[in-house]
Motif scaffolding. Structure first.
Motif, mmCIF file in Angstrom:
data_model
loop_
_atom_site.group_PDB
_atom_site.id
_atom_site.type_symbol
_atom_site.label_atom_id
_atom_site.label_comp_id
_atom_site.label_asym_id
_atom_site.label_seq_id
_atom_site.Cartn_x
_atom_site.Cartn_y
_atom_site.Cartn_z
ATOM 1 N N SER A 43 -7.757 -46.612 -22.380
ATOM 2 C CA SER A 43 -7.261 -45.090 -22.383
ATOM 3 C C SER A 43 -6.288 -44.772 -20.348
ATOM 4 O O SER A 43 -6.022 -43.932 -20.452
ATOM 5 C CB SER A 43 -8.888 -44.661 -21.611
ATOM 6 N N ASP A 158 -6.567 -41.959 -28.828
ATOM 7 C CA ASP A 158 -7.747 -43.028 -27.761
ATOM 8 C C ASP A 158 -8.891 -43.053 -28.415
ATOM 9 O O ASP A 158 -10.035 -42.535 -28.631
ATOM 10 C CB ASP A 158 -7.406 -42.243 -26.621
ATOM 11 N N GLU A 159 -8.808 -44.306 -29.909
ATOM 12 C CA GLU A 159 -9.754 -44.255 -29.801
ATOM 13 C C GLU A 159 -10.739 -43.469 -31.379
ATOM 14 O O GLU A 159 -11.618 -43.260 -31.063
ATOM 15 C CB GLU A 159 -11.093 -44.689 -28.963
HETATM 16 MG MG LIG Z 1 -10.576 -45.974 -23.094
#
Ligand SMILES: [Mg+2]
Ligand SMILES: Nc1ncnc2c1ncn2[C@@H]1O[C@H](COP(=O)(O)OP(=O)(O)O)[C@@H](O)[C@H]1O
Length: 352
Positions: A43, A158-159
Motif C-alpha cells: 500500500s 489496493d486490495e
Molecule cells: Mg495494504
C-alpha cells in the motif's frame, strides 16, 4: 494510457525504513500486480505512485512526466480502494460522475462518460439507485466506474476485493480483467492473495519486507521461483521444502529420505552442501512402485484430494487430481517427476 517507471524508490517513516529500494518498469497498458504478505509495503508503494504519500527517495515517472512530487490530482491516475467510499446520498450515476463535476465538466459530457462506463461494467440499469440499494459486488463495480469515467493514464487498485465473499471475489476478478482488456489502461493492482496475482497479472512483482523478491510473468514465478520466499509464496497449497544435501550422487534429507535429482543437476558442484529440496504438492503422484509413504490427514473436495503423507520421516503435502481411495493410516507409494523438482541453497535461499 502511459508506461510507469519506478526508480530506486525508498520510504522512511521517521527512522523506520519500510520501502528499501524498489525499481519497476511497467509498460504502457500492462496489468501489474504487487503481491506480498501483509505489512510488506504494497500500500505504501501504491500510495507513493498515487501521490498520497511522499517519497523519501527515488523517482516516479508516468509517461514522460516525473510525478514524484506532484499532488495526487495532477498525476492523472484513478484509485480504487478496499473500502469503496461511495457517497451514500448520491445515486450510482452521481457517484460515478462526481469527479468530473468537480472538474467543472458540462452535464452532457458527464452523462455520456457515465453511460459509457456503465455499459462497460453492466451498470446501466442501476444508475438511479443509491449505494445502500446495491449488493457488495455492485458497489465494487460502481467504485470501478468512478475510476473509469475519469479515463486516467493509470488505474491503481489496493486490495479492492477483500470485502467480498469468496464466490464474488472470483467473479469480480474476471470483471476487472475484462475491463482491462476492453479499455487497455495501464493498471497497478495490490493484493496479498497470490491466486489473484496469478490469475490477473501480466507481470507480478513479489514484495517482502520492503524489497522485491522477484518480478516475472505468473508462470515464470510458478515454474522458476528465484528463491525460497517466492517458491513458498506462489502456489497453493505451498511447495514442500525438505532440508538435506547431496551424498554419493543422491539427495539425502536430514531425516534420511532419499529423493531423485533433476536430470543434469551438477551433483559434483554441490556435494555435501546444505540444500533445500522443493516439490509442489500437485507434482507428486501415487505410483505402483515408488517411495513408500504413510497417509496422514486426507481432505477431498470432489475435484481433488489433499493429503499429508509421512515419507521416511518427512511430512509431505500432496494434491491428487485423480480419485484415490486413500484413508488415514494407509500405506501408499508416491512418484516425483524429476522435471518438477526445485533446488535451493539453504544459506542464501537462492534457486540453484
Ligand atoms: Mg495494504
Ligand atoms: N504512517 C505510517 N507510519 C509508520 N509506519 C507505517 C505507516 N504506514 C505504514 N507503516 C508501516 O509500513 C509497513 C508497510 O505497510 P503497508 O504498505 O501498509 O503494508 P501492506 O499494504 O503490504 O500490508 C508496515 O510495517 C506498516 O506498519
Amino acid at each position: 494510457m502511459a508506461p510507469v517507471n519506478i526508480q530506486s524508490i525508498q520510504k522512511r517513516y521517521g527512522q523506520v525504513k519500510v520501502i528499501h529500494d524498489i525499481s519497476v518498469d511497467i509498460a504502457d497498458g500492462e496489468f501489474v500486480v504487487l503481491v506480498g504478505p501483509s505489512g510488506c509495503g504494497k500500500s505504501t508503494l501504491l500510495r507513493m505512485i498515487a501521490g498520497l504519500e511522499e517519497v523519501s527517495d527515488g523517482e516516479i515517472h508516468i509517461g514522460r512526466r516525473e510525478v514524484s512530487h506532484l499532488p495526487a490530482r495532477d498525476r492523472d491516475i484513478a484509485m480504487v480502494f478496499q473500502n469503496y467510499a461511495l457517497y451514500p446520498h448520491m445515486t450510482v450515476a452521481e457517484n460515478m460522475g462526481f469527479a468530473l463535476k468537480l472538474k467543472k465538466a458540462n452535464a452532457s459530457e458527464i452523462a455520456a462518460k457515465v453511460q459509457k462506463a456503465a455499459a462497460i461494467l453492466g451498470l446501466e440499469n442501476l444508475l438511479d439507485r443509491l449505494p445502500r440499494q446495491l449488493s457488495g459486488g455492485q458497489r465494487q463495480r460502481v467504485a470501478m466506474g468512478r475510476a473509469l469515467v475519469r479515463d486516467p493514464q493509470v488505474f491503481l487498485f489496493d486490495e479492492p476485493l477483500s470485502n467480498l465473499d469468496a464466490k464474488l471475489r472470483v467473479q469480480m476478478r474476471g470483471e476487472i480483467k475484462s475491463m482491462h482488456q476492453r479499455v487497455g489502461t495501464t493498471t497497478i493492482y495490490v493484493t496479498h492473495d497470490q491466486v489473484e496475482a496469478m490469475t490477473m497479472a501480466d507481470k507480478i512483482v513479489v514484495l517482502h519486507g520492503g524489497l522485491i523478491e522477484q518480478v516475472g510473468a505468473p508462470l515464470e514465478l510458478y515454474d522458476r521461483p528465484a528463491n525460497l520466499f517466492v517458491a513458498g509464496f506462489i502456489g497453493s497449497p505451498s511447495m514442500n521444502f525438505i532440508d538435506g544435501r547431496i551424498e554419493e550422487g543422491v539427495f539425502r534429507s536430514d531425516k534420511g529420505l532419499i529423493l531423485p535429482l533433476p536430470e543434469g543437476f551438477p551433483i559434483a558442484e554441490y556435494g555435501g552442501h546444505p540444500l533445500v529440496y522443493g516439490i509442489r504438492p500437485e507434482h507428486i503422484r501415487a505410483a505402483a512402485v515408488g517411495l513408500p509413504a504413510r497417509v496422514g490427514i486426507v481432505e477431498g473436495t470432489g475435484s481433488e484430494i489433499y493429503a499429508k503423507l509421512d515419507c521416511g520421516g518427512e511430512e509431505i503435502s500432496c494434491l491428487f487430481r485423480e480419485r484415490l481411495n486413500i484413508r488415514f493410516g494407509d500405506k501408499i507409494e508416491i512418484g516425483i517427476d524429476p522435471a518438477s523438482i526445485h533446488l535451493f541453497d539453504k544459506a542464501s535461499g537462492k534457486r540453484l
